[in-house]
Motif scaffolding. Structure first.
Motif, short mmCIF file in Angstrom:
data_model
loop_
_atom_site.label_atom_id
_atom_site.label_comp_id
_atom_site.label_asym_id
_atom_site.label_seq_id
_atom_site.Cartn_x
_atom_site.Cartn_y
_atom_site.Cartn_z
N UNK A 1 -18.75 -9.10 2.92
CA UNK A 1 -19.92 -9.01 3.78
C UNK A 1 -19.58 -9.16 5.25
N UNK A 2 -20.63 -9.31 6.06
CA UNK A 2 -20.60 -9.32 7.52
C UNK A 2 -19.44 -10.17 8.08
N UNK A 3 -19.44 -11.46 7.78
CA UNK A 3 -18.43 -12.35 8.34
C UNK A 3 -17.02 -11.99 7.92
N UNK A 4 -16.85 -11.60 6.66
CA UNK A 4 -15.52 -11.25 6.16
C UNK A 4 -14.96 -10.03 6.89
N UNK A 5 -15.84 -9.09 7.21
CA UNK A 5 -15.39 -7.90 7.94
C UNK A 5 -14.79 -8.28 9.28
N UNK A 6 -15.43 -9.22 9.99
CA UNK A 6 -14.91 -9.63 11.29
C UNK A 6 -13.65 -10.47 11.13
N UNK A 7 -13.58 -11.26 10.06
CA UNK A 7 -12.40 -12.08 9.85
C UNK A 7 -11.19 -11.27 9.39
N UNK A 8 -11.36 -9.98 9.21
CA UNK A 8 -10.25 -9.08 8.90
C UNK A 8 -9.56 -8.60 10.19
N UNK A 9 -10.05 -9.06 11.32
CA UNK A 9 -9.64 -8.50 12.62
C UNK A 9 -8.15 -8.67 12.90
N UNK A 10 -7.57 -9.82 12.56
CA UNK A 10 -6.15 -10.00 12.86
C UNK A 10 -5.31 -8.97 12.13
N UNK A 11 -5.67 -8.68 10.88
CA UNK A 11 -4.95 -7.67 10.12
C UNK A 11 -5.19 -6.28 10.68
N UNK A 12 -6.44 -5.92 10.91
CA UNK A 12 -6.75 -4.56 11.37
C UNK A 12 -6.13 -4.29 12.73
N UNK A 13 -6.30 -5.22 13.66
CA UNK A 13 -5.73 -5.02 15.00
C UNK A 13 -4.21 -5.02 14.95
N UNK A 14 -3.63 -5.78 14.05
CA UNK A 14 -2.18 -5.73 13.88
C UNK A 14 -1.71 -4.38 13.40
N UNK A 15 -2.45 -3.78 12.47
CA UNK A 15 -2.11 -2.44 11.99
C UNK A 15 -2.30 -1.40 13.10
N UNK A 16 -3.34 -1.57 13.91
CA UNK A 16 -3.58 -0.62 15.00
C UNK A 16 -2.48 -0.66 16.06
N UNK A 17 -1.75 -1.75 16.11
CA UNK A 17 -0.68 -1.85 17.11
C UNK A 17 0.48 -0.91 16.81
N UNK A 18 0.52 -0.36 15.60
CA UNK A 18 1.58 0.59 15.23
C UNK A 18 1.07 2.01 15.50
N UNK A 19 1.57 2.69 16.52
CA UNK A 19 1.05 4.02 16.88
C UNK A 19 1.43 5.11 15.90
N UNK A 20 2.30 4.82 14.95
CA UNK A 20 2.78 5.85 14.02
C UNK A 20 1.93 5.96 12.77
N UNK A 21 0.87 5.16 12.67
CA UNK A 21 0.02 5.18 11.48
C UNK A 21 -1.45 5.19 11.86
N UNK A 22 -2.24 5.99 11.13
CA UNK A 22 -3.69 5.85 11.20
C UNK A 22 -4.09 4.61 10.42
N UNK A 23 -5.25 4.07 10.77
CA UNK A 23 -5.80 2.94 10.02
C UNK A 23 -7.13 3.36 9.43
N UNK A 24 -7.25 3.25 8.10
CA UNK A 24 -8.49 3.51 7.39
C UNK A 24 -9.05 2.18 6.89
N UNK A 25 -10.36 2.08 6.87
CA UNK A 25 -11.02 0.84 6.47
C UNK A 25 -12.19 1.18 5.54
N UNK A 26 -12.16 0.64 4.33
CA UNK A 26 -13.25 0.84 3.37
C UNK A 26 -14.15 -0.39 3.38
#
Length: 418
Positions: free
Chosen positions: A11-36
């Motif tokens: 839910x809502x809070x868990x989505x935001x608490x995924x931020x460290x992982x998602x932003x860490x993945x976004x730091x790699x310019x060689x990969x797209x990031x998909x989120x379900x």
């Protein structure tokens, strides 16, 4: 371009608490990031994570018809098939999560693998799950737990901005999704009165349509001068509107809620009230500059699904005169951070005041008043988790041997045979 997929169907809070992982993945310019995510959270996910390709599934929508769920699944599977997914981060224990993760080879999946009809946890999630046996000694914020699915993880101070007052008044979240984690309206009224001096602006009441009754009940419990400052926004904001209000606040008063995590995401100061099953070390607001009042009753943190034999007695501590006096003192700290006030003693045994702090591992909480139970064991667990995640030698801490027995089992050292 290859891609990473994060499956976050909570839910809502868990989505935001995924931020460290998602932003860490976004730091790699060689990969797209998909989120379900759940379909209802697609607009929020798009707002939170620009540049991420967001997919929705109607997981939490009770009105969703089976055929619509099937169509959504077909669309999602087609989109994932078109992308070159090389790594999957499966973050939750649910049937939908396992079904999506099962589309990929087990060796591609981090977190929870579905392998030949069996659930398989990696060493990191298995270690962290062992902490749930005794939650008082759990030192790990959920943001850091999911962040360490990535190796190396994003540096903690790059996740959320430091909290600073914005000049837009106070925000009050009237309720959370869990009823027992929500303070009664009369206690909320007393907290508002104690903290009203923190800002001279409006006092924005936040929540869904379900909180409209609480907003009406709150008004007559407040002095006329404060009533004139109220701005009832319950049920009147979409995701963009909520973010617009929250990002301009001087302070957000809230139980453990998704709006609390949104405030931390935006760098808005949070004063949170954790009681019942909420444990601040697990789900407290992430970043520098927030305060948390944590109930430390002998039965806390409890199990939300179990009945309470004490009629949620933990809530009454938040209306104690010592707590309200400290709230009023903090409210007078004009232009200062919430944690910069004098460290006055708090003469209570069942509540503790904490402030948030980041180090090289992630979030930690420091007591400003009151006594936290199980302090030594929690510090020992944190140091072992830190050394495991950062691949460093553990520093000397008390009870290190007991902590190691709790986190590591003999089977962890078994050699895989071909």
């Amino acid at each position: 371009m290859s891609a990473h997929l994060v499956i976050q169907l909570a839910r809502f809070g868990d989505l935001i608490q995924t931020k460290r992982l998602v932003r860490g993945l976004q730091a790699d310019p060689d990969h797209e990031v998909h989120l379900a995510v759940d379909t209802g959270l697609v607009p929020l996910a798009t707002l939170l994570y620009p540049g991420v390709i967001v997919h929705g599934l109607p997981v939490h929508t009770s009105r969703a018809k089976p055929d619509s769920i099937v169509r959504a699944c077909v669309t999602l599977v087609a989109a994932l098939k078109a992308a070159d997914i090389t790594r999957v981060y499966n973050l939750n224990l649910s049937a939908y999560n396992h079904a999506l993760a099962g589309l990929f080879a087990p060796e591609q999946v981090a977190g929870y693998q579905w392998n030949q009809g069996q659930l398989v946890r990696g060493l990191w999630p298995e270690m962290v799950f062992r902490l749930s046996v005794h939650r008082l000694t759990n030192p790990l914020n959920l943001m850091d737990y999911w962040g360490f699915f990535l190796d190396p993880p994003l540096v903690p101070n790059l996740v959320n901005p430091p909290a600073t007052a914005k000049g837009g008044g106070l925000g009050v979240v009237l309720a959370g999704r869990h009823a027992r984690r929500t303070l009664p309206v009369p206690i909320v009224a007393r907290i508002i009165q104690a903290t009203a001096a923190r800002s001279t602006g409006r006092i924005h009441l936040l929540g869904t349509m379900a909180e409209r009754g609480a907003a009406r009940a709150l008004r007559p419990l407040l002095p006329a001068a404060i009533q004139g400052r109220l701005n009832d926004l319950t049920g009147r904001t979409d995701w963009n509107g909520l973010a617009e209000v929250v990002q301009g606040l001087d302070l957000l008063l809230t139980p453990d809620t998704g709006t609390m995590h949104l405030a931390a995401h935006l760098g808005t100061p949070v004063m949170a009230f954790f009681l019942s099953s909420a444990w601040a070390f697990e789900t407290g607001p992430y970043g520098e500059g927030h305060l948390i009042w944590q109930s430390v009753e002998p039965c806390a943190p409890c199990l939300e699904a179990a009945p309470c034999s004490r009629d949620a007695a933990c809530a009454t501590s938040f209306a104690d005169k010592a707590v309200l006096s400290r709230l009023a003192q903090l409210a007078q700290l004009k232009g200062e951070t919430l944690s910069s006030g004098p460290a006055l003693p708090l003469p209570l045994e069942n509540i503790c005041l904490l402030d948030t702090h980041l180090d090289d591992f992630g979030q930690d909480l420091r007591p400003l008043a009151g006594e936290l139970p199980e302090r030594d064991a929690r510090l020992a667990h944190r140091e072992l988790l830190r050394s495991h995640g950062l691949r460093t030698a553990p520093r000397r801490v008390r009870l290190e041997q007991a902590a190691a027995k709790a986190l590591y089992h003999e089977t962890d050292w078994m050699i895989d045979m071909p």
